[in-house]
Design a protein around this motif. Structure first.
Motif, PDB file in Angstrom:
ATOM      1  N   LEU A  26      -4.353  -4.470  -1.131  1.00 14.69           N
ATOM      2  CA  LEU A  26      -4.053  -5.148  -2.382  1.00 14.69           C
ATOM      3  C   LEU A  26      -5.058  -6.269  -2.672  1.00 14.69           C
ATOM      4  CD1 LEU A  26      -1.441  -3.548  -1.915  1.00 14.69           C
ATOM      5  CD2 LEU A  26      -0.161  -5.524  -2.752  1.00 14.69           C
ATOM      6  N   PRO A  27      -5.367  -6.495  -3.952  1.00 11.54           N
ATOM      7  CA  PRO A  27      -6.269  -7.592  -4.339  1.00 11.54           C
ATOM      8  C   PRO A  27      -5.526  -8.930  -4.262  1.00 11.54           C
ATOM      9  CG  PRO A  27      -5.422  -6.499  -6.285  1.00 11.54           C
ATOM     10  CD  PRO A  27      -4.926  -5.709  -5.106  1.00 11.54           C
ATOM     11  N   PRO A  28      -6.218 -10.059  -4.490  1.00 12.08           N
ATOM     12  CA  PRO A  28      -5.579 -11.381  -4.368  1.00 12.08           C
ATOM     13  C   PRO A  28      -4.335 -11.560  -5.237  1.00 12.08           C
ATOM     14  CG  PRO A  28      -7.962 -11.618  -4.467  1.00 12.08           C
ATOM     15  CD  PRO A  28      -7.673 -10.176  -4.743  1.00 12.08           C
ATOM     16  N   TRP A  29      -4.310 -10.935  -6.418  1.00 17.51           N
ATOM     17  CA  TRP A  29      -3.139 -11.104  -7.291  1.00 17.51           C
ATOM     18  C   TRP A  29      -1.960 -10.220  -6.885  1.00 17.51           C
ATOM     19  CZ3 TRP A  29      -8.022  -9.815  -9.153  1.00 17.51           C
ATOM     20  CH2 TRP A  29      -8.255  -8.459  -9.386  1.00 17.51           C
ATOM     21  N   GLY A  30      -2.147  -9.350  -5.921  1.00 20.38           N
ATOM     22  CA  GLY A  30      -1.035  -8.634  -5.329  1.00 20.38           C
ATOM     23  C   GLY A  30      -0.538  -7.406  -6.043  1.00 20.38           C
ATOM     24  N   VAL A  31      -1.323  -6.863  -6.977  1.00 21.78           N
ATOM     25  CA  VAL A  31      -0.921  -5.658  -7.712  1.00 21.78           C
ATOM     26  C   VAL A  31      -2.095  -4.688  -7.733  1.00 21.78           C
ATOM     27  CG1 VAL A  31       0.004  -4.708  -9.854  1.00 21.78           C
ATOM     28  CG2 VAL A  31       0.584  -7.050  -9.186  1.00 21.78           C
ATOM     29  N   LEU A  32      -1.816  -3.447  -7.403  1.00 19.72           N
ATOM     30  CA  LEU A  32      -2.863  -2.428  -7.322  1.00 19.72           C
ATOM     31  C   LEU A  32      -2.311  -1.100  -7.811  1.00 19.72           C
ATOM     32  CD1 LEU A  32      -5.726  -1.592  -6.071  1.00 19.72           C
ATOM     33  CD2 LEU A  32      -4.412  -0.934  -4.043  1.00 19.72           C
ATOM     34  N   VAL A  33      -3.137  -0.347  -8.540  1.00 18.14           N
ATOM     35  CA  VAL A  33      -2.789   1.030  -8.904  1.00 18.14           C
ATOM     36  C   VAL A  33      -3.852   1.948  -8.324  1.00 18.14           C
ATOM     37  CG1 VAL A  33      -2.306   2.680 -10.739  1.00 18.14           C
ATOM     38  CG2 VAL A  33      -1.679   0.274 -11.040  1.00 18.14           C
ATOM     39  N   LEU A  34      -3.412   2.914  -7.557  1.00 16.39           N
ATOM     40  CA  LEU A  34      -4.303   3.905  -6.955  1.00 16.39           C
ATOM     41  C   LEU A  34      -4.132   5.246  -7.650  1.00 16.39           C
ATOM     42  CD1 LEU A  34      -3.612   3.140  -3.191  1.00 16.39           C
ATOM     43  CD2 LEU A  34      -5.702   2.561  -4.423  1.00 16.39           C
ATOM     44  N   GLU A  35      -5.209   5.981  -7.739  1.00 14.71           N
ATOM     45  CA  GLU A  35      -5.171   7.344  -8.264  1.00 14.71           C
ATOM     46  C   GLU A  35      -5.675   8.268  -7.166  1.00 14.71           C
ATOM     47  OE1 GLU A  35      -7.552  10.137 -11.466  1.00 14.71           O
ATOM     48  OE2 GLU A  35      -8.201   8.106 -10.999  1.00 14.71           O
ATOM     49  N   SER A  36      -4.926   9.319  -6.863  1.00 10.21           N
ATOM     50  CA  SER A  36      -5.294  10.186  -5.745  1.00 10.21           C
ATOM     51  C   SER A  36      -5.091  11.648  -6.110  1.00 10.21           C
ATOM     52  CB  SER A  36      -4.436   9.838  -4.515  1.00 10.21           C
ATOM     53  OG  SER A  36      -4.795  10.641  -3.416  1.00 10.21           O
ATOM     54  N   HIS A  37      -6.073  12.469  -5.768  1.00 13.54           N
ATOM     55  CA  HIS A  37      -6.002  13.916  -5.973  1.00 13.54           C
ATOM     56  C   HIS A  37      -6.165  14.585  -4.617  1.00 13.54           C
ATOM     57  CE1 HIS A  37      -6.348  13.190 -10.280  1.00 13.54           C
ATOM     58  NE2 HIS A  37      -7.255  12.284  -9.959  1.00 13.54           N
ATOM     59  N   HIS A  38      -5.154  15.304  -4.203  1.00 13.20           N
ATOM     60  CA  HIS A  38      -5.144  15.850  -2.854  1.00 13.20           C
ATOM     61  C   HIS A  38      -5.920  17.158  -2.745  1.00 13.20           C
ATOM     62  CE1 HIS A  38      -1.144  13.572  -1.861  1.00 13.20           C
ATOM     63  NE2 HIS A  38      -2.175  12.771  -2.116  1.00 13.20           N
ATOM     64  N   ALA A  39      -6.690  17.277  -1.676  1.00 12.52           N
ATOM     65  CA  ALA A  39      -7.370  18.530  -1.359  1.00 12.52           C
ATOM     66  C   ALA A  39      -6.324  19.522  -0.822  1.00 12.52           C
ATOM     67  CB  ALA A  39      -8.450  18.276  -0.311  1.00 12.52           C
ATOM     68  N   PRO A  40      -6.640  20.810  -0.831  1.00  8.81           N
ATOM     69  CA  PRO A  40      -5.687  21.807  -0.325  1.00  8.81           C
ATOM     70  C   PRO A  40      -5.251  21.554   1.111  1.00  8.81           C
ATOM     71  CG  PRO A  40      -7.413  22.884  -1.582  1.00  8.81           C
ATOM     72  CD  PRO A  40      -7.834  21.453  -1.430  1.00  8.81           C
ATOM     73  N   ASP A  41      -6.114  20.917   1.914  1.00  7.57           N
ATOM     74  CA  ASP A  41      -5.763  20.652   3.311  1.00  7.57           C
ATOM     75  C   ASP A  41      -5.339  19.201   3.533  1.00  7.57           C
ATOM     76  OD1 ASP A  41      -8.250  19.594   2.823  1.00  7.57           O
ATOM     77  OD2 ASP A  41      -9.134  20.243   4.714  1.00  7.57           O
ATOM     78  N   PHE A  42      -4.840  18.544   2.478  1.00 11.01           N
ATOM     79  CA  PHE A  42      -4.402  17.154   2.591  1.00 11.01           C
ATOM     80  C   PHE A  42      -3.306  17.011   3.638  1.00 11.01           C
ATOM     81  CE2 PHE A  42      -1.290  13.887   1.475  1.00 11.01           C
ATOM     82  CZ  PHE A  42      -2.086  12.755   1.375  1.00 11.01           C
ATOM     83  N   SER A  43      -3.406  15.950   4.425  1.00  9.47           N
ATOM     84  CA  SER A  43      -2.391  15.654   5.440  1.00  9.47           C
ATOM     85  C   SER A  43      -2.186  14.139   5.489  1.00  9.47           C
ATOM     86  CB  SER A  43      -2.845  16.159   6.813  1.00  9.47           C
ATOM     87  OG  SER A  43      -1.899  15.818   7.811  1.00  9.47           O
ATOM     88  N   MET A  44      -0.936  13.725   5.507  1.00 10.32           N
ATOM     89  CA  MET A  44      -0.621  12.297   5.527  1.00 10.32           C
ATOM     90  C   MET A  44       0.286  11.966   6.703  1.00 10.32           C
ATOM     91  SD  MET A  44       1.214  10.040   2.515  1.00 10.32           S
ATOM     92  CE  MET A  44       1.638   8.307   2.755  1.00 10.32           C
ATOM     93  N   GLN A  45      -0.115  10.995   7.478  1.00  7.50           N
ATOM     94  CA  GLN A  45       0.712  10.510   8.573  1.00  7.50           C
ATOM     95  C   GLN A  45       1.767   9.543   8.018  1.00  7.50           C
ATOM     96  OE1 GLN A  45       0.280  11.727  11.721  1.00  7.50           O
ATOM     97  NE2 GLN A  45      -1.265  13.025  10.742  1.00  7.50           N
ATOM     98  N   TRP A  46       2.830   9.338   8.766  1.00  6.37           N
ATOM     99  CA  TRP A  46       3.811   8.347   8.366  1.00  6.37           C
ATOM    100  C   TRP A  46       3.129   6.990   8.237  1.00  6.37           C
ATOM    101  CZ3 TRP A  46       8.640   9.263   6.773  1.00  6.37           C
ATOM    102  CH2 TRP A  46       9.259  10.466   7.143  1.00  6.37           C
ATOM    103  N   ARG A  47       3.478   6.235   7.183  1.00 13.72           N
ATOM    104  CA  ARG A  47       2.953   4.895   7.046  1.00 13.72           C
ATOM    105  C   ARG A  47       4.049   3.944   6.562  1.00 13.72           C
ATOM    106  NH1 ARG A  47      -1.712   4.534   2.611  1.00 13.72           N
ATOM    107  NH2 ARG A  47      -2.753   5.600   4.316  1.00 13.72           N
ATOM    108  N   THR A  48       3.873   2.683   6.898  1.00 11.85           N
ATOM    109  CA  THR A  48       4.798   1.629   6.491  1.00 11.85           C
ATOM    110  C   THR A  48       3.991   0.498   5.875  1.00 11.85           C
ATOM    111  OG1 THR A  48       6.259   2.184   8.342  1.00 11.85           O
ATOM    112  CG2 THR A  48       6.621   0.062   7.259  1.00 11.85           C
ATOM    113  N   HIS A  49       4.479  -0.097   4.808  1.00 14.93           N
ATOM    114  CA  HIS A  49       3.764  -1.176   4.150  1.00 14.93           C
ATOM    115  C   HIS A  49       4.733  -2.266   3.731  1.00 14.93           C
ATOM    116  CE1 HIS A  49       5.263   1.290   0.864  1.00 14.93           C
ATOM    117  NE2 HIS A  49       4.555   2.269   1.347  1.00 14.93           N
ATOM    118  N   ARG A  50       4.236  -3.456   3.542  1.00 23.10           N
ATOM    119  CA  ARG A  50       5.086  -4.612   3.247  1.00 23.10           C
ATOM    120  C   ARG A  50       5.272  -4.822   1.747  1.00 23.10           C
ATOM    121  NH1 ARG A  50       3.356  -9.746   6.639  1.00 23.10           N
ATOM    122  NH2 ARG A  50       5.371 -10.398   5.785  1.00 23.10           N
TER     123      ARG A  50
END
Length: 300
Positions: A27-51
């Motif tokens: 996150l940037p200093p102001w604390g707000v972020l928008v992400l854009e993501s396009h997954h590949a056919p072999d996309f894999s995501m591990q479990w994640r935790t964020h505050r």
């Protein structure tokens, strides 16, 4: 919003044309972020935790959204909320890689209003199309603001973050529209109708993504539809709807020229709900398809 428009470049950390693993959520200093993501056919995501709070809007694709012990199916148009400190991951279906936008809002913003923060729970939104459209519209405006090289970017992002929080916790489009109208009425009391419309036309240059209907625009300015449409045409030489569409297409042309975003994302970020309508309107107004326009622009 003010400032020169400066779209994010293809290698921007907030955008990814195609990824095989989850993007970094710094996150940037102001604390707000928008992400854009396009997954590949072999996309894999591990479990994640964020505050921070995370709001996920799926533009396309299908699969399973896992959060703590929940496993919920998703498809294009679905919205998920992930509360701070909850484990989560996305599992795309076979042959259906997803494209998505993720709004991230830091704890300090949430803690400003503890009652609302306490009511946020990880879930799939069930408010229907209107709520989904509200979230999509807000994220669209946020990523537009994020791309601007404006000094007010951080403040504008935080304001929209609160709109997004309200939209996923207690959405009421009628109340939201009334609030916008109320905010604008006091400042406009001292202006003539023509001056009110003149200012609206100037602001439309950067707020066109928020435009919904001509009636909503007239109500926002506390003018009758007839007065608004007459003054708008008198000052611009065109109709409100035509002008909004022109601004959306101009923004799309910039994105096609200056980024390598997928055309589906260009359509979404230019205010179009579906890609077929975007193709039709773009071709009609520009004289060639979005793909052909991009190819010609890159060959210059």
């Amino acid at each position: 919003m003010t400032g020169k428009h400066s779209p994010a470049k293809p290698n921007s950390p907030t955008r990814a044309r195609q990824v095989r693993e989850a993007m970094n959520e710094a996150l940037p200093p102001w604390g707000v972020l928008v992400l854009e993501s396009h997954h590949a056919p072999d996309f894999s995501m591990q479990w994640r935790t964020h505050r921070f709070l995370k709001v996920v809007y799926f533009l396309s694709g299908a699969g399973t959204f896992c959060c703590n012990k929940q496993e919920l199916n998703f498809q294009g148009g679905d919205v998920f909320v992930v509360a701070p400190n909850d484990r989560n991951r996305i599992c795309d279906g076979e042959g259906t890689p997803s494209s998505l936008y993720v709004g991230c809002i830091c704890q300090s913003i949430l803690s400003a209003e503890p009652t609302t923060a306490e009511n946020i729970a990880s879930s799939k939104l069930v408010g229907g199309t209107r709520q989904s459209n509200f979230v999509a519209s807000t994220l669209r405006r946020m990523i537009y603001t994020q791309d601007l090289a404006a000094s007010s970017r951080g403040v504008d992002m935080m304001i929209d973050a609160w709109r997004l929080i309200r939209g996923v916790t207690a959405y009421d489009s009628t109340d939201a529209s009334q609030a916008v109208a109320t905010e604008s009425t006091t400042a406009e009391d001292q202006l003539s109708d023509a001056e009110i419309v003149e200012r609206y036309i100037r602001e439309l240059q950067t707020s066109f993504l928020e435009a919904t209907t001509i009636d909503a625009a007239a109500n926002q300015l506390n003018l009758s539809r007839r007065t608004f449409t007459h003054l708008f045409r008198e000052q611009t030489g065109t109709t409100w709807l035509r002008r909004v569409r022109e601004l959306g297409i101009e923004h799309a042309k910039r994105l096609l020229q200056e980024t390598d975003l997928p055309i589906a994302s260009v359509a979404f970020e230019s205010g179009f709900a579906d890609i077929s309508t975007f193709y039709r309107r773009f071709t009609s107004m520009v004289g060639q398809s979005p793909a052909a326009y991009r190819q010609r622009s890159t060959c210059r």
